[in-house]
Design a protein around this motif. Structure first.
Motif, PDB file in Angstrom:
ATOM      1  N   UNK A  83      37.016  33.523  50.393  1.00 40.58           N
ATOM      2  CA  UNK A  83      36.054  34.494  50.906  1.00 40.58           C
ATOM      3  C   UNK A  83      35.983  35.720  50.024  1.00 40.58           C
ATOM      4  N   UNK A  84      34.770  36.028  49.595  1.00 36.95           N
ATOM      5  CA  UNK A  84      34.541  37.297  48.935  1.00 36.95           C
ATOM      6  C   UNK A  84      34.246  38.326  50.012  1.00 36.95           C
ATOM      7  N   UNK A  85      34.880  39.484  49.922  1.00 35.00           N
ATOM      8  CA  UNK A  85      34.722  40.487  50.976  1.00 35.00           C
ATOM      9  C   UNK A  85      33.969  41.700  50.449  1.00 35.00           C
ATOM     10  N   UNK A 147      38.515  37.122  40.206  1.00 34.50           N
ATOM     11  CA  UNK A 147      37.476  38.038  40.679  1.00 34.50           C
ATOM     12  C   UNK A 147      37.545  38.185  42.202  1.00 34.50           C
ATOM     13  N   UNK A 148      37.748  37.055  42.885  1.00 37.68           N
ATOM     14  CA  UNK A 148      37.825  37.114  44.355  1.00 37.68           C
ATOM     15  C   UNK A 148      38.967  38.018  44.796  1.00 37.68           C
ATOM     16  N   UNK A 149      40.152  37.793  44.193  1.00 35.66           N
ATOM     17  CA  UNK A 149      41.338  38.543  44.628  1.00 35.66           C
ATOM     18  C   UNK A 149      41.237  40.009  44.226  1.00 35.66           C
ATOM     19  N   UNK A 150      40.667  40.268  43.024  1.00 37.38           N
ATOM     20  CA  UNK A 150      40.446  41.665  42.650  1.00 37.38           C
ATOM     21  C   UNK A 150      39.517  42.339  43.654  1.00 37.38           C
ATOM     22  N   UNK A 151      38.549  41.571  44.143  1.00 39.33           N
ATOM     23  CA  UNK A 151      37.665  42.100  45.184  1.00 39.33           C
ATOM     24  C   UNK A 151      38.459  42.489  46.424  1.00 39.33           C
ATOM     25  N   UNK A 152      39.401  41.642  46.809  1.00 38.56           N
ATOM     26  CA  UNK A 152      40.244  41.978  47.959  1.00 38.56           C
ATOM     27  C   UNK A 152      41.008  43.273  47.712  1.00 38.56           C
TER      28      UNK A 152
END
Lengths: 322, 322, 322, 322, 322
Positions: A83-85, A147-152
């Motif tokens: 999930x991208x948040x 990228x996803x985790x950096x978004x988190x």
């Protein structure tokens, strides 16, 4: 709009070609292919599914949105949901974008629920570390997860900032109702965020398992790095819960304090007003009390009133009730 | 300013030499080398990285600050992140200093975020146990960890003292608003401290694993000792959380008690003032009540007022409302 | 009414035949048989038990209702208990229907406590995926579990909606007592729901264990899918607990806020009324105060009253107490 | 004062001899030696350390007090730290005495921080089970641990009694401030007690591990017995936490109840006094109201006052506000 | 009074014979013997202990009551402690009866603390399943455990009913103090019950371990059944904790609601009474205000009073404060 990329021997060979052109390369072990579908129709999915031999169940899962990161292992491919948040600091609202990923030996298919997740950032990151591109799917997947985790991380940072802001308000003299709304919204976002983030630990951990052969040895430290980030996000989330509890409970305790302060003021002023009223009541009786109808009565009354009021005021001040 | 040290066969041979001189010894198994960098520029890191063959990802991690102790295992070296903590008893604020450590077979590189962490203390400790110096990197790393963990002990002791002080305030007659601020700040510091300390258990435990070959057999009890300290800090931290909850909840319960006490006082005095007012009201009516305009009226009124007031006062006293 | 079905080599051969006809096929490995009993009498169970050689203890368990999903392994068969849940949004009440399942090598017996669980939906699902019917009991059981777990999903969705609705009420100006009732009922339903849902994780996980030989290899992804859903339901349930706590605690904190607001209003208006009363008391004394019985007295009194009242009103407004 | 004992082949041979005499027997496998040091100087420890070849780190740990039971394994000996607890029922204060124990193959050295721990009780217990003395150090250690853990049992019993006493106070009509103090002190003692007791589980469990060769086979049930006691103390401690929470939360809820009761009384009496005041105010106006200056006015006023007061009183009684 | 039974080859051969007669059969593998002692003297225990060769420590444990189910493994026998629970719905009090059980290869000895545990029920259950009697001690023990655990089920059911009753009271208009007492007693009973029930999981699980050879293969499903019941009791107990919390917290929130409601009523009525009082105060001044001593004054006053009172009443009604 859909994106496509074709790497051969770690070099970007083609980009933006139609999905249908893929069949030629899909069985070539020297190639690594990426497709991206955004909000695809069932028909679009059927095409891809046919092309890559994807499992019916995984396709069904793409069409249902059930909000939990997971990794499913099928015979010929893996199916990953992350999930991208996005966080709106103004309203305190958190929105999640489901990203489904099919991982075969030399293809990565990303299926985004909508275009809120910034796929361009993933492409930028791939291009920034071209030297790793020779690791194929393993490399492509890492770029996406990174990228996803950096978004988190960004979200958790934003949530942390909001908490700092709440702390600022907490000891304001004037209790604002907004504090309650903000705390409420923040806790809600944290609950939602946890649901999307905590299972990531297990997902990344499973991906790194040797027997899945997803992660090439040289990429292992990169996945370990992503895993560390996931762990930190999880721990940080737990810390934030504690911090929000701290704010909430301090707020409650402040309300109690304020109530006590108000009650003491109320009591004090009530007494300071009620005592003269009682005295004037006495001097208003239609009976011949000492001094009635005489100047001495007025002076006595006036002196008693002033003395009593000032005395009470001083007494309350001393006890710090006023 | 950067520190350097060179041990050969457990004897300190050189100190304070430039980093560049290191290359000669870095491959000599009889040597143990230590560099310390404080807030290095990316260029400084690049030099070291080149010299020792450090992994790109570890170098990147040095430049980002993400607040969680961890141990990363790379092929040729380990990468360790720990946190030195400082506590300001006045403001109740906790500040963390990230210390990144690269561990190769015969070199230890410490990279401090800033100079708040007292590296001199580490040097003193090394010099105090020269007899262990023959264990090389294993010895150097122990000295560092020992100082870091002892620092955590001091913080937890300071936090414990603050809690003792809060307990003192708790049963003061005069509820002070400061109690809330202090409890709030203390809880916040505890949350932060936990985040920097709890993962240390896992980090030290991993370091001690046989297959990493970091800890020489003779040094094992010393690492075990550090590990014991880490466990105690972790348990103590949890105890402090319980103690702070105890304070917070007792405080809440005291507010309730005080509110009840105030309400009872308010009720009592209100009654003692309102009853005479009611009586004088009666005697102030412009109707021919018994005793109106006659001395007997005054005496009746006066007696009723005094009797009622005293009676109420005595009654409330008995019920312990006043 | 009881349902029966007979599949041979994955093809539906007969349907709705009497239970007694079963004995012919029960030992034929090419067959897969399903019986369904709704609220059977002990005699009905005795017949089935005889036919299939079921264990006495399992039969006893059917007759007792003890509210916990479980999987018991007997020598010749498995005994499974799961719960179908129904939720009444109006009353907020949750009702559970126990479904007992006997699983032999080629027969599936479902025993429903009552007809609240929709067995037709299971039949529809079987018919929708005829291509899997060749996997026999493994296929039949999957269809049943799929419907049960999808039912849990619907409940959790309904509970989630109720929580959303509560959130809407939470910041209403007018505190309604209903909010408390709803929160109470919702938490109660969540506790009950957890009891019926959480052990499902273990149950499905046990079913999937290789050594039980229940799940054929080709059906494994389908059971994995059910298991994923169970995990999501469990995690979602935990999130809902957090969200309900959030509502409950915010509600408490709002009560405190409202109480403070009311107290401040009370204090303010009490003062605005009490001060003029005190002044008129003064001018009502039967003593020759300045201005008594003279127009100047009236004007003074009137001006003081108005000034004091307006002054107090303005002061309280400024401090935001009114 | 220090104690010493020498057992040979399970028979007590000498007692009270000086520590220096020990060297002769320390290497004789038929002997079991016990020394006890109370608050020893570093010099005393150095002697023992020399004699038995104890590790430097263990000796250092004796000199630092860091409050956590633990078992350290060195090559030639074990180092054990346990805590004897004392509880003062009057003040509710808990004090811990650190007992450090060195365990070699045939010697047991106990080092007590101070003389609050009753070592005589240990000697009595040894003498009471002479038949086990042939098991040497294993027997000596058991006697010590048995006394320590029995001591924990007594404390937990005392804490339990205090909780019973608090429960008695809880439903007293007159809320006493002492209840808060007691609850506070009790919770604090429980937190402290947990810290000294919970790690005992792990410590005893480690001692019983086969590969340490501490516990002889015949002594195993005796150690198992101690372990069971430790488990019970741990579980009981957790129960007490729950019971104290129960008291604390019921107390809070009672405060709320009392506040509501007080507020209702306040409201009721305020109304009963305020209404007659209002009526007399009416009859005190200097305007020709019906009955002014006439007996009928007095009678009307009197009747209205009495009726209103009695009516209000009855109404409030009915609603149970008075 | 003590009970005895002798089974030979699964047939009940003798009953009620004196304990001393046992020695003949105790070594006959075809026999299964049961003794029951109720509140035995140490001498009674010594006899049994001699006869069966029981361990000294187990005998000691019988004489001490330390409230925790457990299973101790000795060389020649097992020692089991379980608790029979009784619940008095009237007082809400829970009482536990310790049952100690010695298990040898062909004898079962039950030692009850007192006669509150219904041993006749155990005998009835044995007689009801005579066909299993051939499994000897394994069968006897199952009968006992089954009765004990069914007893726990009844308690938990009774506690559940009490909670239902509390829920009924919760939303009563009239807050009763009894609700607090009941909730308090219920939580206390739950804590106590947990202590006696939770370790049962581990105890039964250990009993079922293959290497103890207690449970014969054919009895395994019966023990599994008991184990399932124990798990359900444990989970149910946890649910009840949640439900009691739900009640307690809703109760707290209701107190807050009621307090706010009372305060609003108080404020409203205080205003409705205070305003006319202020007006009559104005008309009671001894100054020539407009209308003083004239009928127009009375009418003005009367109209203003009525208008203000009615106006306030209507306004408060509209805002739902009255």
């Amino acid at each position: 709009m859909s994106h496509t990329r074709l790497y051969r021997h770690g070099v970007l060979e083609a980009e933006g070609f139609p999905v249908a052109d893929v069949s030629d390369h899909v069985s070539d072990p020297a190639c690594a292919i990426w497709f991206d579908l955004c909000a695809p129709s069932p028909a679009d999915l059927a095409v891809i599914s046919e092309e890559l031999g994807l499992h019916k169940l995984a396709i069904e899962d793409v069409l249902h949105d059930r909000q939990r990161p997971k990794l499913d292992v099928y015979d010929s491919h893996l199916f990953l949901t992350v999930y991208g948040e996005q966080f709106d600091s103004g309203t305190g609202q958190l929105t999640s974008t489901e990203i489904n990923v099919f991982i075969t030996r030399n293809a990565l298919v990303t299926v985004r629920e909508n275009d809120r997740f910034d796929i361009q950032e993933v492409i930028r990151r791939w291009d920034a570390s071209r030297d790793l591109a020779k690791h194929g799917v393993s490399f492509l997947l890492h770029g996406l997860l990174d990228v996803v985790v950096d978004g988190h991380f960004e979200i958790i940072q934003a949530l942390d900032d909001q908490i700092e802001a709440l702390e600022g308000e907490l000891f304001d003299e004037q209790p604002s109702r907004e504090l309650q709304r903000h705390t409420f919204a923040l806790r809600k976002s944290l609950v939602q965020f946890r649901r999307g983030v905590l299972p990531m630990r297990e997902v990344i951990n499973s991906l790194m398992r040797r027997d899945l052969h997803v992660v090439e040895a040289a990429m292992a430290p990169y996945y370990q790095d992503v895993y560390d980030h996931v762990l930190r996000v999880a721990e940080w989330t737990d810390s934030l819960r504690d911090l929000v509890s701290n704010i909430r409970e301090t707020h409650l305790s402040q309300q109690g304090y304020r109530l006590n302060a108000i009650m003491k003021k109320l009591t004090s002023w009530a007494a300071i007003i009620a005592v003269p009223t009682m005295i004037t009541g006495f001097y208003g009786q239609n009976v011949p009390y000492p001094g009635s109808e005489q100047p001495i009565g007025f002076w006595t009354s006036a002196i008693v009133i002033v003395t009593a009021s000032v005395g009470l005021y001083v007494a309350f001040r001393k006890r710090d009730w006023l």
